[in-house]
Motif scaffolding. Structure first.
Motif, mmCIF file in Angstrom:
data_model
loop_
_atom_site.group_PDB
_atom_site.id
_atom_site.type_symbol
_atom_site.label_atom_id
_atom_site.label_comp_id
_atom_site.label_asym_id
_atom_site.label_seq_id
_atom_site.Cartn_x
_atom_site.Cartn_y
_atom_site.Cartn_z
ATOM 1 N N MET A 1 18.597 -33.244 51.639
ATOM 2 C CA MET A 1 19.036 -34.574 51.202
ATOM 3 C C MET A 1 19.775 -35.263 52.329
ATOM 4 O O MET A 1 20.510 -36.186 52.151
ATOM 5 C CB MET A 1 19.839 -34.335 49.938
ATOM 6 N N GLU A 50 10.288 -27.823 51.840
ATOM 7 C CA GLU A 50 11.652 -27.754 51.295
ATOM 8 C C GLU A 50 11.557 -27.478 49.802
ATOM 9 O O GLU A 50 10.872 -28.218 49.093
ATOM 10 C CB GLU A 50 12.391 -29.082 51.500
ATOM 11 N N GLU A 52 13.783 -27.007 46.316
ATOM 12 C CA GLU A 52 15.114 -27.205 45.724
ATOM 13 C C GLU A 52 15.254 -26.327 44.465
ATOM 14 O O GLU A 52 14.425 -26.400 43.557
ATOM 15 C CB GLU A 52 15.320 -28.685 45.390
ATOM 16 N N GLU A 98 22.499 -29.484 48.464
ATOM 17 C CA GLU A 98 21.810 -30.567 47.757
ATOM 18 C C GLU A 98 22.834 -31.293 46.885
ATOM 19 O O GLU A 98 24.004 -30.916 46.842
ATOM 20 C CB GLU A 98 20.651 -30.014 46.924
ATOM 21 N N GLU A 105 18.996 -25.814 48.559
ATOM 22 C CA GLU A 105 17.704 -26.183 49.140
ATOM 23 C C GLU A 105 17.334 -25.115 50.157
ATOM 24 O O GLU A 105 18.157 -24.759 51.002
ATOM 25 C CB GLU A 105 17.811 -27.546 49.815
ATOM 26 N N MET A 252 19.293 -37.415 41.133
ATOM 27 C CA MET A 252 19.432 -36.585 42.332
ATOM 28 C C MET A 252 19.768 -35.142 41.988
ATOM 29 O O MET A 252 19.739 -34.277 42.853
ATOM 30 C CB MET A 252 20.473 -37.185 43.278
ATOM 31 N N SER A 254 17.773 -33.611 40.105
ATOM 32 C CA SER A 254 16.441 -33.056 39.845
ATOM 33 C C SER A 254 15.915 -32.423 41.132
ATOM 34 O O SER A 254 16.373 -32.755 42.220
ATOM 35 C CB SER A 254 15.461 -34.158 39.431
ATOM 36 N N SER A 255 14.924 -31.567 40.974
ATOM 37 C CA SER A 255 14.420 -30.838 42.150
ATOM 38 C C SER A 255 12.983 -31.209 42.474
ATOM 39 O O SER A 255 12.192 -31.518 41.588
ATOM 40 C CB SER A 255 14.463 -29.332 41.890
ATOM 41 N N CYS A 256 12.670 -31.126 43.763
ATOM 42 C CA CYS A 256 11.311 -31.459 44.184
ATOM 43 C C CYS A 256 10.846 -30.528 45.284
ATOM 44 O O CYS A 256 11.592 -29.678 45.761
ATOM 45 C CB CYS A 256 11.250 -32.904 44.655
ATOM 46 N N GLN A 258 9.053 -30.819 49.011
ATOM 47 C CA GLN A 258 8.678 -31.776 50.062
ATOM 48 C C GLN A 258 8.079 -31.016 51.235
ATOM 49 O O GLN A 258 8.448 -29.872 51.482
ATOM 50 C CB GLN A 258 9.914 -32.526 50.566
ATOM 51 N N ARG A 303 9.830 -36.889 37.103
ATOM 52 C CA ARG A 303 11.207 -37.279 37.381
ATOM 53 C C ARG A 303 11.325 -38.613 38.107
ATOM 54 O O ARG A 303 12.417 -39.180 38.202
ATOM 55 C CB ARG A 303 11.867 -36.225 38.279
ATOM 56 N N ILE A 307 14.984 -40.908 39.204
ATOM 57 C CA ILE A 307 15.769 -40.989 40.449
ATOM 58 C C ILE A 307 15.814 -42.434 40.946
ATOM 59 O O ILE A 307 16.839 -42.875 41.475
ATOM 60 C CB ILE A 307 15.236 -40.051 41.545
ATOM 61 N N TYR A 373 15.252 -45.746 46.191
ATOM 62 C CA TYR A 373 14.363 -44.598 45.961
ATOM 63 C C TYR A 373 13.110 -45.188 45.329
ATOM 64 O O TYR A 373 13.185 -45.779 44.244
ATOM 65 C CB TYR A 373 15.027 -43.605 45.010
ATOM 66 N N TRP A 460 14.817 -43.552 50.127
ATOM 67 C CA TRP A 460 14.066 -42.358 49.698
ATOM 68 C C TRP A 460 12.694 -42.792 49.194
ATOM 69 O O TRP A 460 12.503 -42.999 47.987
ATOM 70 C CB TRP A 460 14.816 -41.660 48.571
ATOM 71 N N ARG A 493 6.984 -36.685 50.010
ATOM 72 C CA ARG A 493 8.138 -36.454 49.147
ATOM 73 C C ARG A 493 7.920 -36.554 47.630
ATOM 74 O O ARG A 493 8.857 -36.318 46.875
ATOM 75 C CB ARG A 493 9.234 -37.459 49.529
HETATM 76 N N1 GLU Z 1 15.867 -34.053 44.773
HETATM 77 C C1 GLU Z 1 15.232 -35.275 45.206
HETATM 78 C C2 GLU Z 1 13.896 -35.436 44.505
HETATM 79 O O1 GLU Z 1 13.649 -34.753 43.533
HETATM 80 C C3 GLU Z 1 15.041 -35.342 46.705
HETATM 81 C C4 GLU Z 1 16.275 -35.161 47.521
HETATM 82 C C5 GLU Z 1 15.949 -35.060 49.004
HETATM 83 O O2 GLU Z 1 15.534 -36.055 49.594
HETATM 84 O O3 GLU Z 1 16.046 -33.955 49.542
HETATM 85 O O4 GLU Z 1 13.079 -36.234 44.907
#
Ligand code: GLU
Ligand code: MG
Length: 792
Positions: A1, A50, A52, A98, A105, A252, A254-256, A258, A303, A307, A373, A460, A493
């Motif tokens: 992040m 990445e 999370e 994070e 992360e 933020m 939430s997890s993703c 990337q 999600r 965000i 975002y 973002w 992303r």
């Molecule tokens: N957790 C954010 C998402 O789910 C992203 C955060 C980041 O940019 O690392 O998109």
């Protein structure tokens, strides 16, 4: 992040005095970056992922699953030489902070090499090590799970230990400040978004309508009088029929998943960036994993728009909305008070500026259509690459720019920035810095890129164009050695995090292979960005992967010759692995360059629709039986009108655009292709593997390791393929159905503590591949047997 600077973050009312300073110096830093790196060339295709994690306290004895907010010491330990850092280095993994105090992360320490077949397989091994190492640091009841959204976040008592939602940073009615990372940057970010905006963020998600559902969020407290903002839900922030959320943490937190890839040079990076823009909504849909928020089943699967809302720092005037009663149109902005504040007297110019209305430091007040975002607003253009497909009309969104920045980039620095690059950065620089550190206000613009990164890393978007950092030049005329110094990169992303390491490896590998294949075969994927935004909205819909049709470049306009791809379907793997059966030509059913000479176009459908079985929504089995079929349409018919992140209403949409160059396709068509000219993305990837990735010493894979790697790649691709064809469900569909089919579920769209526990317990067992039935239910038999059978 983003990077963590050390020091004292300034409160919004102090920091806003430096907004122009940060932007001006950030642009100087960007120009210096371009001076140093514009001509850089021939960097290797390196890449990384990445992941999370959420730390979940799973108490099997008392049947509870809560977010662990007191275990963040593991992050320090994993970065401490005297504790676990050496182990992390040995495993080639690295852990980063994070937004959530309950989040970690994890990334590979050193990037993967995109030229090496074995590195695409190593991704999963690396992910397994990350989970193993972080688990070892935690008590056995705390699990690092890869959940996109925590189902009961914001419900009473959802943290371990318990904390109360009374914090001054977020002022949330639901989320305690104790869920926010302790590093001062994060609570400041949370508070500054609210202070700039002039009110709390407000996210409203449609409640999933079930037979006993009351279309009313009854969790909003009426009688709290702690902050002035407590009354906002009753002033218009909460919408009837929607789940209301009021804090940055809902998004933020939430997890993703990337991935970031390094291109050869800036020209290649621009083409790759542009090509991935229309892929973003497709991968959001295919990775959908977030059907529950704040204890409610919601009427969407991802999600993303949560965000968007959670970090939306725009004031009422910037959004073009009327303020709540008693609230200020300009939020926390300092307006030049000499002007007439009757906004009806100020028209909007071509850059989005309200005429003759400025902040005290001279920045125009603008109408801004999207949150910081969001989806990409401008293509970078491929005019300097071999392809030259881009046309100006493809960037057809209303994307305001910072005219001062645009002029500087274009006029003061002739040649370094063309108008598309200048527009891209001038658009990012309409935003204010959200956190400024007192100790970092004055920087050496030849050495530091902090001010640039301040704005860049708080935009973002679905795809991020990442310039290199500034490196010190030791002597005035010496050349900088760029070895091991990151170059021009593109970050993808949109994807949601998947439950298992197998899936996360599969999605990461698919995206990096697709990117390699794009650079190798150079397809034309350009469509107008307004269509990509329509796709982003569609990707939110329930089961969009099988029920919606997405705009994409017409399959016969990809500028690829489909003859070149014949035979590169899933059957290629089997032919290749059976020695000699790929190149020999004879009268029988043997293949020549992937083409079966005895049955024309055989295998084109490959295993994509194995056994021709029905999508899960149609078969009524455990994965099916959607109570929610009242929502959404079956199998690719026209989308219902909806309002997503972009704020646009989708009306009825035709399937072919006027110019015939863009069409709407099911994801099955886009991913798996079809007959004849209908290529599909997987076939491009398989051809890339077949022709570019097989090492010379692996011809027909007498080498057992190489053969097993190829089999694994095939199953990774099969996961994507079967999610697109509907043979197996997305995580969102699977999670929703575990709730709908739970005997305790009251058909009221609510996810109780006990249902939450059972769901998380199942997810933990699935993560560890402990339960055969769960694995089969989730992955289907073909992939499930492979996974459970060990790495054959
Ligand atoms: N957790 C954010 C998402 O789910 C992203 C955060 C980041 O940019 O690392 O998109
Ligand atoms: Mg992250």
């Amino acid at each position: 992040m983003g990077l963590l600077s050390l020091g004292t973050p300034l409160d919004w009312h102090e920091s806003k005095k430096y907004n122009e300073h940060v932007r001006n110096n950030g642009i100087t830093q960007l120009i210096n970056i371009f001076k140093q790196h514009s001509n850089r060339d021939n960097d290797e295709f390196l890449w990384g992922d990445e992941v999370e994690y959420m730390l979940v306290d799973l108490d099997r004895q008392h049947h509870s699953a809560k977010l662990a907010i007191d275990k963040d010491y593991v992050l320090n330990d994993l970065n401490d030489e005297t504790k676990s850092l050496l182990k992390a280095r040995k495993y080639n993994v690295s852990f980063h902070p994070e937004y959530g105090r309950y989040m970690l992360e994890g990334t590979p320490l050193r990037p993967y090499n995109g030229e090496k077949l074995e590195d695409y397989i190593y991704v999963e091994e690396n992910m397994i090590k990350r989970r193993k190492l972080s688990s070892e640091e935690l008590p056995s009841n705390v699990k690092p799970l890869t959940l996109t959204s925590f189902p009961r976040m914001g419900c009473p008592n959802f943290t371990s230990p318990q904390a109360n939602p009374i914090g001054p940073a977020s002022q949330s009615l639901f989320l305690p400040d104790e869920i926010i990372n302790r590093h001062a940057r994060f609570p400041t970010l949370t508070a500054n978004i609210r202070k700039r905006k002039g009110h709390k963020v407000a996210i409203n998600l449609p409640i999933y309508p079930d037979k006993n559902t009351k279309l009313l969020d009854d969790s909003i407290p009426h009688n709290r009088h702690l902050f002035k903002s407590d009354k906002e839900p009753f002033l218009g922030a909460s919408k009837p029929g929607y789940v209301y959320m009021d804090s940055m943490g809902f998004g933020m937190g939430s997890s993703c998943l990337q991935i970031t890839m390094q291109a050869k040079n800036i020209r290649e990076a621009r083409y790759l960036y542009d090509s991935l823009i229309p892929i973003a909504p497709i991968m959001l849909s295919l990775s959908a994993a977030a059907p529950i928020f704040k204890g409610y089943l919601v009427d969407q699967d991802v999600r993303w728009n949560v965000i968007c809302g959670a970090v939306d720092d725009r004031t009422f005037i910037e959004k073009g909305e009327d303020p709540y009663r008693g609230y200020h149109l300009f939020g926390g902005l300092d307006i030049d008070g000499n002007k007439d504040l009757n906004i009806n007297k100020h028209g909007v110019n071509e850059y989005g500026d309200l005429n003759d209305l400025y902040t005290k430091d001279g920045k125009p007040i603008q109408h801004i259509p999207k949150s910081r975002y969001g989806s990409v607003d401008n293509y970078l253009g491929d005019g300097e690459y071999d392809t030259k497909y881009f046309k100006e009309e493809y960037s057809d969104l209303n994307a305001p720019i910072n005219k001062k920045v645009y002029d500087r980039l274009l006029n003061e620095n002739s040649g370094l920035f063309d108008k598309y690059l200048a527009t891209h950065f001038a658009h990012l620089f309409i935003r204010d810095p959200l956190v400024i550190f007192g100790e970092r206000i004055h920087q050496d613009n030849k050495l530091s890129n902090d001010h640039f990164e301040n704005i860049q890393s708080t935009n973002w978007q679905t795809i991020r164009f990442k310039p290199p950092a500034l490196y010190e030049q030791t002597a005035a005329n010496s050349e900088i050695d760029f070895t091991d110094k990151p170059g021009w990169r593109v970050e993808f992303r949109p994807m949601e995090i998947q439950i298992t390491d197998f899936e996360n490896a599969a999605y990461s590998t698919f995206m990096s292979l697709l990117s390699k294949a794009i650079l190798r075969f150079k397809p034309n994927f350009y469509v107008p960005l307004s269509k990509v935004d329509l796709d982003m909205d569609l990707a939110h819909h329930l089961d969009s992967a099988i029920k919606e049709k997405f705009w994409f470049k017409s399959l016969d306009s990809w500028e690829l010759d489909y003859h070149d791809f014949i035979g590169y379907d899933f059957s290629w793997f089997d032919r290749f692995l059976s020695e000699g059966n790929d190149t020999l030509s004879s009268k029988g059913a043997v293949y020549l360059n992937g083409y079966n000479s005895s049955s024309s176009l055989a295998g084109l459908n490959g295993e994509a629709n194995i056994g021709g079985s029905q999508p899960y929504s149609m078969n009524g089995g455990t994965n099916g039986g959607m109570n929610g079929s009242m929502n959404g349409s079956m199998n690719g018919s026209i989308a219902k009108p909806t309002k997503g992140c972009t704020g646009k209403i989708l009306e009825e949409i035709n399937d072919v655009d006027d110019n015939g160059l863009d069409q709407r396709y099911t994801l099955n068509e886009l991913i798996n292709g079809g007959d004849g000219k209908f290529l599909g993305l997987i076939r491009i990837v398989i051809k890339f593997i077949a022709t570019e990735l097989i090492p010379p010493d692996c011809q027909h894979c007498q080498d057992v390791k190489c053969a097993s790697n190829l089999v694994r790649l095939k199953y990774y691709l099969m996961l994507i393929s079967q999610r697109a064809s509907g043979e197996i469900p997305t995580a969102a569909h699977w999670i929703r159905n575990r709730v709908l089919n739970n005997p305790l579920y009251q058909h009221d769209s609510k996810v109780s503590d006990e249902i939450n526990f059972q769901l998380i317990n199942d997810i933990d067992r699935l993560t560890n591949l402990q339960d055969r039935d769960l694995v089969m239910d989730f992955f289907g038999e073909t992939i499930g047997e492979y996974i459970l059978g060990g790495n054959k």
